[in-house]
Motif scaffolding. Sequence first.
Motif, PDB file in Angstrom:
ATOM      1  N   PRO A 102       0.803  -1.232   0.000  1.00 10.68           N
ATOM      2  CA  PRO A 102       0.000   0.000   0.000  1.00 10.68           C
ATOM      3  C   PRO A 102       0.838   1.285   0.000  1.00 10.68           C
ATOM      4  O   PRO A 102       0.447   2.277  -0.612  1.00 10.68           O
ATOM      5  CB  PRO A 102      -0.838  -0.099   1.274  1.00 10.68           C
ATOM      6  CG  PRO A 102      -0.827  -1.535   1.641  1.00 10.68           C
ATOM      7  CD  PRO A 102       0.433  -2.131   1.087  1.00 10.68           C
ATOM      8  N   VAL A 103       1.988   1.272   0.655  1.00 11.06           N
ATOM      9  CA  VAL A 103       2.846   2.461   0.649  1.00 11.06           C
ATOM     10  C   VAL A 103       3.435   2.648  -0.752  1.00 11.06           C
ATOM     11  O   VAL A 103       3.471   3.764  -1.278  1.00 11.06           O
ATOM     12  CB  VAL A 103       3.968   2.364   1.707  1.00 11.06           C
ATOM     13  CG1 VAL A 103       4.951   3.515   1.579  1.00 11.06           C
ATOM     14  CG2 VAL A 103       3.379   2.308   3.113  1.00 11.06           C
ATOM     15  N   LEU A 104       3.859   1.558  -1.372  1.00  5.80           N
ATOM     16  CA  LEU A 104       4.392   1.621  -2.730  1.00  5.80           C
ATOM     17  C   LEU A 104       3.324   2.111  -3.702  1.00  5.80           C
ATOM     18  O   LEU A 104       3.584   2.939  -4.582  1.00  5.80           O
ATOM     19  CB  LEU A 104       4.935   0.261  -3.157  1.00  5.80           C
ATOM     20  CG  LEU A 104       5.569   0.175  -4.537  1.00  5.80           C
ATOM     21  CD1 LEU A 104       6.744   1.139  -4.677  1.00  5.80           C
ATOM     22  CD2 LEU A 104       6.008  -1.254  -4.825  1.00  5.80           C
ATOM     23  N   ARG A 105       2.110   1.629  -3.537  1.00  8.42           N
ATOM     24  CA  ARG A 105       1.003   2.061  -4.388  1.00  8.42           C
ATOM     25  C   ARG A 105       0.773   3.572  -4.226  1.00  8.42           C
ATOM     26  O   ARG A 105       0.615   4.294  -5.209  1.00  8.42           O
ATOM     27  CB  ARG A 105      -0.261   1.261  -4.030  1.00  8.42           C
ATOM     28  CG  ARG A 105      -1.406   1.475  -4.958  1.00  8.42           C
ATOM     29  CD  ARG A 105      -2.558   0.493  -4.742  1.00  8.42           C
ATOM     30  NE  ARG A 105      -2.870   0.196  -3.368  1.00  8.42           N
ATOM     31  CZ  ARG A 105      -2.718  -1.018  -2.798  1.00  8.42           C
ATOM     32  NH1 ARG A 105      -2.264  -2.035  -3.505  1.00  8.42           N
ATOM     33  NH2 ARG A 105      -3.031  -1.216  -1.538  1.00  8.42           N
ATOM     34  N   SER A 106       0.793   4.063  -3.005  1.00  9.74           N
ATOM     35  CA  SER A 106       0.614   5.497  -2.755  1.00  9.74           C
ATOM     36  C   SER A 106       1.749   6.309  -3.361  1.00  9.74           C
ATOM     37  O   SER A 106       1.522   7.362  -3.975  1.00  9.74           O
ATOM     38  CB  SER A 106       0.535   5.766  -1.251  1.00  9.74           C
ATOM     39  OG  SER A 106      -0.606   5.151  -0.699  1.00  9.74           O
ATOM     40  N   LEU A 107       2.964   5.823  -3.219  1.00  7.57           N
ATOM     41  CA  LEU A 107       4.123   6.498  -3.782  1.00  7.57           C
ATOM     42  C   LEU A 107       4.021   6.570  -5.301  1.00  7.57           C
ATOM     43  O   LEU A 107       4.227   7.631  -5.903  1.00  7.57           O
ATOM     44  CB  LEU A 107       5.395   5.755  -3.357  1.00  7.57           C
ATOM     45  CG  LEU A 107       6.738   6.378  -3.718  1.00  7.57           C
ATOM     46  CD1 LEU A 107       7.794   5.926  -2.721  1.00  7.57           C
ATOM     47  CD2 LEU A 107       7.170   6.000  -5.115  1.00  7.57           C
ATOM     48  N   GLY A 135      13.648   6.007   1.264  1.00  5.78           N
ATOM     49  CA  GLY A 135      13.277   6.276   2.656  1.00  5.78           C
ATOM     50  C   GLY A 135      12.289   5.265   3.215  1.00  5.78           C
ATOM     51  O   GLY A 135      12.271   4.995   4.414  1.00  5.78           O
ATOM     52  N   PHE A 136      11.475   4.683   2.361  1.00  3.55           N
ATOM     53  CA  PHE A 136      10.461   3.726   2.797  1.00  3.55           C
ATOM     54  C   PHE A 136      10.874   2.272   2.613  1.00  3.55           C
ATOM     55  O   PHE A 136      10.394   1.403   3.340  1.00  3.55           O
ATOM     56  CB  PHE A 136       9.148   3.937   2.024  1.00  3.55           C
ATOM     57  CG  PHE A 136       8.334   5.111   2.476  1.00  3.55           C
ATOM     58  CD1 PHE A 136       7.715   5.127   3.721  1.00  3.55           C
ATOM     59  CD2 PHE A 136       8.168   6.214   1.644  1.00  3.55           C
ATOM     60  CE1 PHE A 136       6.954   6.204   4.132  1.00  3.55           C
ATOM     61  CE2 PHE A 136       7.404   7.296   2.043  1.00  3.55           C
ATOM     62  CZ  PHE A 136       6.795   7.294   3.294  1.00  3.55           C
ATOM     63  N   PHE A 137      11.720   1.988   1.633  1.00  3.99           N
ATOM     64  CA  PHE A 137      12.005   0.597   1.260  1.00  3.99           C
ATOM     65  C   PHE A 137      13.502   0.323   1.190  1.00  3.99           C
ATOM     66  O   PHE A 137      14.282   1.199   0.819  1.00  3.99           O
ATOM     67  CB  PHE A 137      11.382   0.279  -0.117  1.00  3.99           C
ATOM     68  CG  PHE A 137       9.898   0.473  -0.158  1.00  3.99           C
ATOM     69  CD1 PHE A 137       9.046  -0.476   0.399  1.00  3.99           C
ATOM     70  CD2 PHE A 137       9.345   1.595  -0.738  1.00  3.99           C
ATOM     71  CE1 PHE A 137       7.672  -0.301   0.373  1.00  3.99           C
ATOM     72  CE2 PHE A 137       7.975   1.786  -0.773  1.00  3.99           C
ATOM     73  CZ  PHE A 137       7.137   0.836  -0.213  1.00  3.99           C
ATOM     74  N   PHE A 138      13.870  -0.923   1.504  1.00  2.85           N
ATOM     75  CA  PHE A 138      15.268  -1.322   1.482  1.00  2.85           C
ATOM     76  C   PHE A 138      15.521  -2.490   0.537  1.00  2.85           C
ATOM     77  O   PHE A 138      16.614  -2.999   0.464  1.00  2.85           O
ATOM     78  CB  PHE A 138      15.725  -1.695   2.900  1.00  2.85           C
ATOM     79  CG  PHE A 138      15.561  -0.558   3.862  1.00  2.85           C
ATOM     80  CD1 PHE A 138      16.458   0.503   3.851  1.00  2.85           C
ATOM     81  CD2 PHE A 138      14.500  -0.532   4.744  1.00  2.85           C
ATOM     82  CE1 PHE A 138      16.302   1.568   4.717  1.00  2.85           C
ATOM     83  CE2 PHE A 138      14.341   0.535   5.617  1.00  2.85           C
ATOM     84  CZ  PHE A 138      15.237   1.588   5.612  1.00  2.85           C
ATOM     85  N   GLY A 139      14.508  -2.897  -0.200  1.00  2.59           N
ATOM     86  CA  GLY A 139      14.645  -4.007  -1.138  1.00  2.59           C
ATOM     87  C   GLY A 139      14.700  -3.510  -2.567  1.00  2.59           C
ATOM     88  O   GLY A 139      15.340  -2.500  -2.883  1.00  2.59           O
ATOM     89  N   ASP A 140      13.992  -4.217  -3.436  1.00  7.13           N
ATOM     90  CA  ASP A 140      13.990  -3.904  -4.866  1.00  7.13           C
ATOM     91  C   ASP A 140      12.951  -2.853  -5.263  1.00  7.13           C
ATOM     92  O   ASP A 140      12.890  -2.465  -6.433  1.00  7.13           O
ATOM     93  CB  ASP A 140      13.728  -5.183  -5.674  1.00  7.13           C
ATOM     94  CG  ASP A 140      14.909  -6.127  -5.637  1.00  7.13           C
ATOM     95  OD1 ASP A 140      16.052  -5.650  -5.464  1.00  7.13           O
ATOM     96  OD2 ASP A 140      14.687  -7.345  -5.783  1.00  7.13           O
ATOM     97  N   GLU A 141      12.143  -2.404  -4.311  1.00 10.27           N
ATOM     98  CA  GLU A 141      11.081  -1.453  -4.633  1.00 10.27           C
ATOM     99  C   GLU A 141      11.605  -0.176  -5.299  1.00 10.27           C
ATOM    100  O   GLU A 141      10.998   0.286  -6.278  1.00 10.27           O
ATOM    101  CB  GLU A 141      10.256  -1.111  -3.389  1.00 10.27           C
ATOM    102  CG  GLU A 141       9.433  -2.248  -2.858  1.00 10.27           C
ATOM    103  CD  GLU A 141      10.192  -3.123  -1.855  1.00 10.27           C
ATOM    104  OE1 GLU A 141       9.534  -3.962  -1.217  1.00 10.27           O
ATOM    105  OE2 GLU A 141      11.420  -2.968  -1.719  1.00 10.27           O
TER     106      GLU A 141
END
Length: 160
Positions: A102-107, A135-141
């Motif tokens: 959901p955070v990725l979708r919002s971004l 700032g939100f993700f540490f993977g492949d996002e």
Amino acid sequence: MTASDAPTSHPTRRSRTIARVAAVQALFQCEQSGDNAETVLNQFLRHRRVSPTASFEDGHIPDADLTLMQEIVRGVTLKQDKVDHTLSDLLPEQWPMARLDPVLRSLLRAAVFEIAETDTPDRIVINEYMDVAHGFFFGDEPKMVNGILDTLSRRGEGNA
């Protein structure tokens, strides 16, 4: 008054980046709570301190360009069908909208809106949302964000 003491008529780059982080948070809150954009924006403005000494960790917004934050949140929600259609077309088949975090979708909604609907140059929008993604993700996002936004920009739907 020295040049460094003079008030700035334009928000700093940092304040615009922070506005984008806050917009992603507000869009996430809209989706999770079911509240409309105006309700969430009012909550943000009433309950979160905005100042250079504030921090996200304390639930506040450090020195954000509130005009930009509001423009993004209102714009995404007003044009959400169009934004979601554009975003869906950009996503890999195996990653439909519902499967996104959901955070990725919002971004991604915020970034797609800015590229497709504002005069901000695409390269600035892409760089800004890459910073937000890190700032939100540490993977492949962040790589996914970069690929999706770069594809949108190359389609010529934004501002070079």
